[in-house]
Design a protein around this motif. Structure first.
Motif, PDB file in Angstrom:
ATOM      1  N   ALA A  60       0.834  -1.202   0.000  1.00 12.26           N
ATOM      2  CA  ALA A  60       0.000   0.000   0.000  1.00 12.26           C
ATOM      3  C   ALA A  60       0.871   1.255   0.000  1.00 12.26           C
ATOM      4  CB  ALA A  60      -0.927  -0.001   1.221  1.00 12.26           C
ATOM      5  N   THR A  61       1.915   1.247   0.817  1.00  9.01           N
ATOM      6  CA  THR A  61       2.829   2.396   0.892  1.00  9.01           C
ATOM      7  C   THR A  61       3.536   2.620  -0.436  1.00  9.01           C
ATOM      8  OG1 THR A  61       3.189   2.012   3.260  1.00  9.01           O
ATOM      9  CG2 THR A  61       4.824   3.359   2.091  1.00  9.01           C
ATOM     10  N   ALA A  62       4.036   1.522  -1.030  1.00 13.04           N
ATOM     11  CA  ALA A  62       4.722   1.636  -2.319  1.00 13.04           C
ATOM     12  C   ALA A  62       3.782   2.172  -3.389  1.00 13.04           C
ATOM     13  CB  ALA A  62       5.271   0.268  -2.734  1.00 13.04           C
ATOM     14  N   GLY A  63       2.555   1.665  -3.416  1.00 10.98           N
ATOM     15  CA  GLY A  63       1.590   2.150  -4.399  1.00 10.98           C
ATOM     16  C   GLY A  63       1.303   3.623  -4.230  1.00 10.98           C
ATOM     17  N   ALA A  64       1.155   4.070  -2.979  1.00 14.97           N
ATOM     18  CA  ALA A  64       0.868   5.481  -2.705  1.00 14.97           C
ATOM     19  C   ALA A  64       2.017   6.380  -3.158  1.00 14.97           C
ATOM     20  CB  ALA A  64       0.594   5.671  -1.217  1.00 14.97           C
ATOM     21  N   ILE A  65       3.238   5.997  -2.819  1.00 13.58           N
ATOM     22  CA  ILE A  65       4.407   6.825  -3.147  1.00 13.58           C
ATOM     23  C   ILE A  65       4.663   6.854  -4.652  1.00 13.58           C
ATOM     24  CG2 ILE A  65       6.914   7.024  -2.882  1.00 13.58           C
ATOM     25  CD1 ILE A  65       6.538   5.854  -0.041  1.00 13.58           C
ATOM     26  N   ILE A  66       4.636   5.681  -5.276  1.00 15.82           N
ATOM     27  CA  ILE A  66       4.906   5.607  -6.721  1.00 15.82           C
ATOM     28  C   ILE A  66       3.807   6.305  -7.511  1.00 15.82           C
ATOM     29  CG2 ILE A  66       5.114   4.034  -8.685  1.00 15.82           C
ATOM     30  CD1 ILE A  66       6.385   2.007  -6.735  1.00 15.82           C
ATOM     31  N   GLY A  67       2.555   6.069  -7.123  1.00 15.35           N
ATOM     32  CA  GLY A  67       1.444   6.707  -7.827  1.00 15.35           C
ATOM     33  C   GLY A  67       1.514   8.219  -7.753  1.00 15.35           C
ATOM     34  N   ASP A  68       1.780   8.749  -6.566  1.00 17.74           N
ATOM     35  CA  ASP A  68       1.892  10.197  -6.401  1.00 17.74           C
ATOM     36  C   ASP A  68       3.061  10.757  -7.221  1.00 17.74           C
ATOM     37  OD1 ASP A  68      -0.146  11.343  -5.015  1.00 17.74           O
ATOM     38  OD2 ASP A  68       1.076  11.992  -3.327  1.00 17.74           O
ATOM     39  N   SER A  69       4.166  10.023  -7.262  1.00 20.02           N
ATOM     40  CA  SER A  69       5.335  10.485  -8.015  1.00 20.02           C
ATOM     41  C   SER A  69       5.043  10.550  -9.510  1.00 20.02           C
ATOM     42  CB  SER A  69       6.537   9.556  -7.755  1.00 20.02           C
ATOM     43  OG  SER A  69       6.909   9.581  -6.392  1.00 20.02           O
ATOM     44  N   ILE A  70       4.346   9.548 -10.027  1.00 19.19           N
ATOM     45  CA  ILE A  70       3.972   9.560 -11.442  1.00 19.19           C
ATOM     46  C   ILE A  70       2.993  10.699 -11.705  1.00 19.19           C
ATOM     47  CG2 ILE A  70       2.829   8.280 -13.290  1.00 19.19           C
ATOM     48  CD1 ILE A  70       3.851   5.710 -11.985  1.00 19.19           C
ATOM     49  N   GLY A  71       2.038  10.876 -10.778  1.00 21.49           N
ATOM     50  CA  GLY A  71       1.088  11.977 -10.918  1.00 21.49           C
ATOM     51  C   GLY A  71       1.788  13.331 -10.942  1.00 21.49           C
ATOM     52  N   TYR A  72       2.805  13.494 -10.115  1.00 23.94           N
ATOM     53  CA  TYR A  72       3.577  14.733 -10.092  1.00 23.94           C
ATOM     54  C   TYR A  72       4.240  14.978 -11.450  1.00 23.94           C
ATOM     55  CZ  TYR A  72       7.337  18.013  -8.908  1.00 23.94           C
ATOM     56  OH  TYR A  72       8.199  19.085  -8.886  1.00 23.94           O
ATOM     57  N   ALA A  73       4.860  13.918 -12.003  1.00 28.18           N
ATOM     58  CA  ALA A  73       5.535  14.054 -13.296  1.00 28.18           C
ATOM     59  C   ALA A  73       4.546  14.407 -14.404  1.00 28.18           C
ATOM     60  CB  ALA A  73       6.269  12.755 -13.639  1.00 28.18           C
ATOM     61  N   ILE A  74       3.380  13.765 -14.377  1.00 33.11           N
ATOM     62  CA  ILE A  74       2.356  14.050 -15.390  1.00 33.11           C
ATOM     63  C   ILE A  74       1.855  15.480 -15.251  1.00 33.11           C
ATOM     64  CG2 ILE A  74       0.029  13.474 -16.180  1.00 33.11           C
ATOM     65  CD1 ILE A  74       0.626  10.572 -15.442  1.00 33.11           C
ATOM     66  N   GLY A  75       1.599  15.892 -14.007  1.00 31.82           N
ATOM     67  CA  GLY A  75       1.115  17.248 -13.776  1.00 31.82           C
ATOM     68  C   GLY A  75       2.129  18.298 -14.183  1.00 31.82           C
ATOM     69  N   ARG A  76       3.389  18.045 -13.920  1.00 31.16           N
ATOM     70  CA  ARG A  76       4.433  18.999 -14.275  1.00 31.16           C
ATOM     71  C   ARG A  76       4.567  19.149 -15.785  1.00 31.16           C
ATOM     72  NH1 ARG A  76       8.425  21.262 -11.095  1.00 31.16           N
ATOM     73  NH2 ARG A  76      10.220  22.102 -12.234  1.00 31.16           N
ATOM     74  N   LYS A  77       4.374  18.040 -16.481  1.00 27.93           N
ATOM     75  CA  LYS A  77       4.482  18.084 -17.939  1.00 27.93           C
ATOM     76  C   LYS A  77       3.203  18.607 -18.591  1.00 27.93           C
ATOM     77  CE  LYS A  77       5.643  15.253 -21.968  1.00 27.93           C
ATOM     78  NZ  LYS A  77       6.062  13.909 -22.451  1.00 27.93           N
ATOM     79  N   GLY A  78       2.058  18.180 -18.070  1.00 27.57           N
ATOM     80  CA  GLY A  78       0.790  18.545 -18.700  1.00 27.57           C
ATOM     81  C   GLY A  78       0.299  19.930 -18.350  1.00 27.57           C
ATOM     82  N   GLY A  79       0.635  20.418 -17.158  1.00 27.79           N
ATOM     83  CA  GLY A  79       0.234  21.760 -16.743  1.00 27.79           C
ATOM     84  C   GLY A  79      -1.278  21.905 -16.622  1.00 27.79           C
ATOM     85  N   ARG A  80      -1.732  23.136 -16.657  1.00 28.00           N
ATOM     86  CA  ARG A  80      -3.163  23.422 -16.469  1.00 28.00           C
ATOM     87  C   ARG A  80      -4.047  22.863 -17.582  1.00 28.00           C
ATOM     88  NH1 ARG A  80      -4.359  26.358 -12.241  1.00 28.00           N
ATOM     89  NH2 ARG A  80      -2.687  27.454 -11.156  1.00 28.00           N
ATOM     90  N   PRO A  81      -3.576  22.767 -18.841  1.00 30.19           N
ATOM     91  CA  PRO A  81      -4.417  22.127 -19.856  1.00 30.19           C
ATOM     92  C   PRO A  81      -4.821  20.708 -19.469  1.00 30.19           C
ATOM     93  CG  PRO A  81      -2.651  23.342 -20.908  1.00 30.19           C
ATOM     94  CD  PRO A  81      -2.362  23.368 -19.441  1.00 30.19           C
TER      95      PRO A  81
END
Length: 209
Positions: A60-81
């Protein structure tokens, strides 16, 4: 079929994988019932020796950390659009009002919004992608992400597991009184963090005509 009843029909390794994947996808920004799956699995572990609570908490911990990290990368690249696109696809979860609420939380609390966001359904979905969109320094995000993942996923697993153990033991001796006491122990243990977490998610301002 109830979630816990369904989990009882699958092998332990599948439960570990399911918990990690669902929580990871939820942390990534996909609205899934990660907390329900985790609580049901931890309670199941307290009743069946085949499921190791330590392994379950680690997944559960690994899923939470990895998922959030991927989400951060996607958000940083995708931006507000990307947020606008998500709003069109998932208007119930990514409405402008919800995004504005989450953004105010980040502006006020910074990295603590990522940490406490684990304990609030709305922020748990937004935390990773929104931190990337707002370009929070990665080192700050990583610290809050790791600590939040450990405390939320590991803590929830431990609390629910031991509540289940205590409830089962006490029920044999004190019937329904044992169940009431066990539930109160679990609820009290989680209320402090939840109360602090809610401070990181102020109520959205009512829309005006």
């Amino acid at each position: 079929m109830h979630v816990q009843e369904w989990l009882e029909t699958v092998p332990a390794v599948a439960v570990y994988a399911l918990v990690g994947v669902v929580i990871g996808l939820e942390s990534l920004g996909i609205p899934l019932p990660g907390e329900i799956i985790l609580v049901s699995s931890a309670l199941l572990a307290s009743q069946h020796g085949d499921i190791d609570p330590v392994v379950l908490g680690a997944c559960a911990t690994a899923g939470a950390i990895i998922g959030d990290s991927i989400g951060y990368a996607i958000g940083r690249k995708g931006g507000r659009p990307m947020l606008a696109w998500l709003g069109a696809k998932f208007p119930r979860h990514f409405s402008e009002a919800h995004i504005a609420t989450a953004e105010r939380s980040f502006q006020k609390w910074g990295m603590w919004a990522v940490f406490f966001g684990r304990f609030v359904a709305l922020l748990r979905i937004f935390a990773g992608p929104l931190a990337g969109v707002l370009r929070m320094p990665y080192w700050k995000f990583l610290i809050a992400n790791v600590l939040g993942g450990i405390v939320w996923a590991g803590g929830t697993t431990a609390v629910i597991y031991y509540v289940g153990i205590v409830a089962e033991s006490w029920l044999k001796r004190f019937s329904w009184l044992g169940l009431v006491a066990a539930v109160l122990i679990g609820v009290t243990s989680m209320l402090v963090l939840r109360r602090k977490a809610k401070k990181a998610a102020p109520e959205p301002v009512a829309a005006t005509d």
